[in-house]
Design an enzyme around this catalytic site. Structure first.
Site, mmCIF file in Angstrom:
data_model
loop_
_atom_site.group_PDB
_atom_site.id
_atom_site.type_symbol
_atom_site.label_atom_id
_atom_site.label_comp_id
_atom_site.label_asym_id
_atom_site.label_seq_id
_atom_site.Cartn_x
_atom_site.Cartn_y
_atom_site.Cartn_z
ATOM 1 N N ASP A 418 0.558 -1.341 0.432
ATOM 2 C CA ASP A 418 0.035 0.109 -0.077
ATOM 3 C C ASP A 418 0.770 1.204 0.024
ATOM 4 O O ASP A 418 2.016 1.669 0.452
ATOM 5 C CB ASP A 418 -1.017 -0.230 0.856
ATOM 6 C CG ASP A 418 -1.609 1.067 1.362
ATOM 7 O OD1 ASP A 418 -2.461 1.049 0.844
ATOM 8 O OD2 ASP A 418 -2.009 1.843 2.043
ATOM 9 N N GLU A 471 1.283 -0.740 -5.201
ATOM 10 C CA GLU A 471 0.263 0.908 -5.602
ATOM 11 C C GLU A 471 1.162 2.106 -5.869
ATOM 12 O O GLU A 471 1.485 2.363 -4.125
ATOM 13 C CB GLU A 471 -1.106 0.322 -5.086
ATOM 14 C CG GLU A 471 -1.803 1.654 -3.814
ATOM 15 C CD GLU A 471 -2.452 2.526 -3.278
ATOM 16 O OE1 GLU A 471 -3.085 3.163 -3.906
ATOM 17 O OE2 GLU A 471 -1.994 2.849 -2.004
#
Length: 735
Positions: A418, A471
């Site tokens: 993330d 990401e």
């Protein structure tokens, strides 16, 4: 007159000064192992102990034989005396107060569990088994069974482990300090598994800090409680050899990967709105994903976190599967169940930041230990969280070991990392003057770059079947290229540009789309710069953005037709696929983590039709190598029609060596077009293998009767095709 000589104080071998006794009783002694336990004194052995509430204490060997009576040196429970031993060894005490009697095995009579090589590898940052050494582990040590606790707190004045087993009394299990590694450890005999515990830490300034949860805890209490739980070693009989072998030997870029992104707490719930357990999720979610044709389940973070609306992205327990869904063994059974039917499991992983809850990592030993002291380097203004200090060897080891832990202990197939962009840039979401440049004056976080390269190198070396997915929302080069070629080393990268551009286009009224044709063609200019995953993720259906179906223009029929055409566009486009739960059946409402998805919608034709389409897209994508085998390579794509702005028509060919090509044709206006000419590479009959306007999907049933004929006219091969309104069709040569 002679001055009388001063009377010399005679101290027995086991006696120590009143100041030292007071320090033991106050829990402030800097090294209780030098005082308590068994020690050699000349030719004899003495034992000292602190047992609160005891009036009499008998010392015994572990076999139960009496080795001495200890005398009380302080009414609060400090005892000492000579014992009949021939060597240093662990001892046990029988304590009495009135009619009450209880046994205490002396933790201070045991030697250390960690060794000098652990210290060496910790200092070097090369220890790849920290999860077997740090935290709480139930072991047999020097003839006794108990829990070994270890925690990194190099700047603490004193660290104790407290819990249900010692009345949360920080004086009872003050830990041994290993100065070479900054680690505190203690073996606590007779302590069973499943007990709650925390660390009581006195900072370098002597100030007692809030009780801290264990950074390496493999299990935690259910929120709102925040203690760690001493878990037994994970026992799981794995039945996934074939699954792991397949993914470790294959080139993942050339495999079909279609990911179902799931928030475990809100996919489905029980009738009383409580969470499903992992076993209940397994019985429902696994068959659903198999039937839908997805290859992987990707969970939003399931590591322990205190606040439900953070969706797990503000984690306080990176090593502990959250207690919301049961014990860690339940999650292991879930993964095993997935693997037995060929489903992979990917975990959202958050090394970019951590919350500042007082029981967590923040100012862990009274200093900025896991984070930076300077908020210009160590604080995320967007999320009100702390940033890991990627320049510190021990912090990098903590995170790298965590990635290895999930792959080894839970057989995870992948980690989706993330907020990588926030790690890579020192000025991420910061104004001028709110950040500190790197050593070369730039905004690149070189320490974070080295961490990501280290993490990817380690995990692919130790677990070649695992894939890491970034990401990363910027144009940072070579995110998914190997480290030895100057890349970050990820296997894949989320294609945020694809998501942004295509949703921007699809949300426009069809009459205006001809002016924005490039929003769908631009992505092919960079489609092979990385190994891309195309994400329609949870980020697109929260914070007022609405659901995907709600973003589509027009009346209800057009909304469904637009979304069906869009999904087929995406499944025909180069790149691996990811779809957030609920969007496969076109949930109207925005995602809410506090409630179950609106499964009742499947009773309606249009919603069930959307689900059938996504299912058929998955199986078509998986069964046609042309649609997946060259997802990450430019020779797998060829434009057939890229410039028909006026009609908003797009057509391209997907190819793979030795396989039939697949033509993807999109008509993104509500105009029904007959006799539309499309160039094709092979003459003869082409089969319509998918049509999003089919009646079974909720469409109008327009199409080509299942076949089109490609004709060679003067060396140009083309077919005259019927294009249904707001639809995507896929064609494949019959021979």
């Amino acid at each position: 007159m002679k001055t009388p000589k001063a009377t010399l104080e005679v101290r027995l071998p086991w006696e120590i000064s009143a100041d030292e006794i007071a320090a033991i009783l106050a829990g402030s002694h800097s090294n209780p192992f030098a005082v308590l336990g068994v020690h050699k004194s000349g030719d004899a052995y003495v034992a000292r102990c602190f047992i609160a509430g005891a009036e009499e204490v008998t010392a015994m060997a572990l076999d139960g034989s009496v080795i001495g009576e200890l005398s009380r040196q302080h009414p609060d429970g400090f005892f000492a005396g000579q014992v009949s031993l021939t060597k240093l060894q662990p001892v046990r005490y029988r304590a009495r107060r009135g009619d009450a009697e209880w046994a205490v095995t002396d933790p201070y009579s045991f030697g250390p569990v960690l060794g000098p090589m652990d210290d060496y590898y910790v200092r070097e940052g090369s220890h790849l088994r920290l999860f077997d050494k740090m935290g709480a582990h139930w072991i047999k040590h020097e003839g006794a069974q108990g829990i070994h606790f270890a925690v990194w707190a190099p700047n603490a004045q004193r660290v104790s482990v407290v819990g249900d087993f010692n009345g949360w009394d920080g004086r009872r299990h003050v830990m041994r300090f290993r100065s070479g590694a900054g680690i505190w450890e203690i073996f606590a005999p007779d302590v069973p598994t499943d007990v709650a515990y925390k660390f009581e830490i006195r900072g370098h300034d002597g100030v007692l800090l809030p009780l801290k949860a264990d950074p390496f805890a493999r299990r935690s209490e259910l929120r709102p409680k925040t203690a760690s739980v001493a878990a037994s070693e994970l026992l799981q009989e794995w039945d996934d050899e074939a699954h792991l072998k397949h993914w470790s030997e294959t080139d993942k870029r050339r495999q079909p990967i279609s990911i179902y992104e799931v928030h475990a707490g809100s996919w489905q719930r029980r009738d009383d709105s409580t969470f499903l357990s992992w076993d209940e999720l397994a019985s429902r979610l696994i068959p659903y994903c198999v039937d839908m044709g997805f290859t992987h389940i990707e969970f939003l973070p399931i590591t322990e976190h205190p606040y439900d609306p953070s969706w797990g992205y503000q984690t306080t327990g990176l090593y502990a599967p959250t207690a919301r869904f049961g014990e860690p063994e339940g999650f292991a059974r879930f993964v095993n169940g997935c693997h037995k039917v060929g489903l992979g499991v990917i975990l959202d992983w958050v090394p970019a930041h951590f919350p500042t809850d007082e029981h967590g990592l923040g100012w862990f030993d009274g200093t900025a230990l896991y984070e930076h002291e300077d908020p210009r380097k160590g604080f995320h203004p967007d999320w009100n969280t702390a940033i890991y200090n990627f320049g510190r060897t021990e912090v990098i080891s903590y995170l790298v070991n965590n990635a290895l832990y999930w792959a080894e202990k839970f057989h995870l197939d992948g980690l989706r990392v993330d907020a990588v962009a926030s790690m890579l840039y020192l000025d991420y979401s910061r104004k001028h003057g709110e950040w500190i440049p790197n050593e070369y004056g730039g905004n690149e976080n070189l320490e974070a770059v080295r961490f990501l390269q280290n993490m990817n190198t380690r995990i692919y070396a130790e677990h070649p079947g695992v894939m890491t997915i970034a990401e990363e929302s910027t144009s940072w080069p070579k995110v998914s290229q190997p480290v030895h070629e100057g890349g970050l080393g990820f296997g894949f990268k989320w294609n945020m540009g694809f998501m942004h551009d295509t949703l921007s286009y699809m949300s426009r009224e069809p009459i205006h789309r001809k002016h924005h044709h490039n929003e769908l063609t631009f992505g092919l200019l960079y489609a092979y710069s990385e190994n891309f995953v195309l994400p329609l993720s949870h980020d697109e259906v929260v914070h007022g953005k609405g659901s995907l179906i709600a973003k589509m223009p027009g009346d209800d029929w057009q909304k469904f037709a637009n979304l069906r055409a869009y999904y087929a566009f995406m499944w025909g486009y180069p790149g691996k696929k990811l779809l957030f739960m609920g969007q496969e059946f076109a949930q109207w409402s925005e995602w809410n983590e506090a409630t179950s998805l609106d499964w009742n919608l499947l009773q309606y034709r249009m919603h069930e039709g959307m689900r059938r389409l996504v299912r058929d897209l998955n199986f078509t994508y998986r069964s046609k190598p042309a649609l997946h085998a060259r997802d990450c390579e430019g020779d797998g794509f060829e434009w057939l029609i890229a410039d028909d702005h006026e009609n908003s028509v797009f057509a391209w060919l997907r190819k793979a060596p030795g396989e039939k090509p697949v033509a993807v044709i999109c008509n993104l206006t509500p105009v029904y077009r007959e006799n539309y000419t499309v160039r094709l590479p092979i003459e003869g009959r082409w089969r319509e293998i998918l049509n999003t306007d089919a009646d079974i999907y909720g469409g109008s049933g327009k199409g080509n009767g299942g076949r089109v004929q490609a004709v060679n006219a003067g060396g140009n091969i083309a077919a005259s095709i019927t294009l249904p309104p707001l639809a995507t069709i896929m064609l494949e040569p019959e021979n």
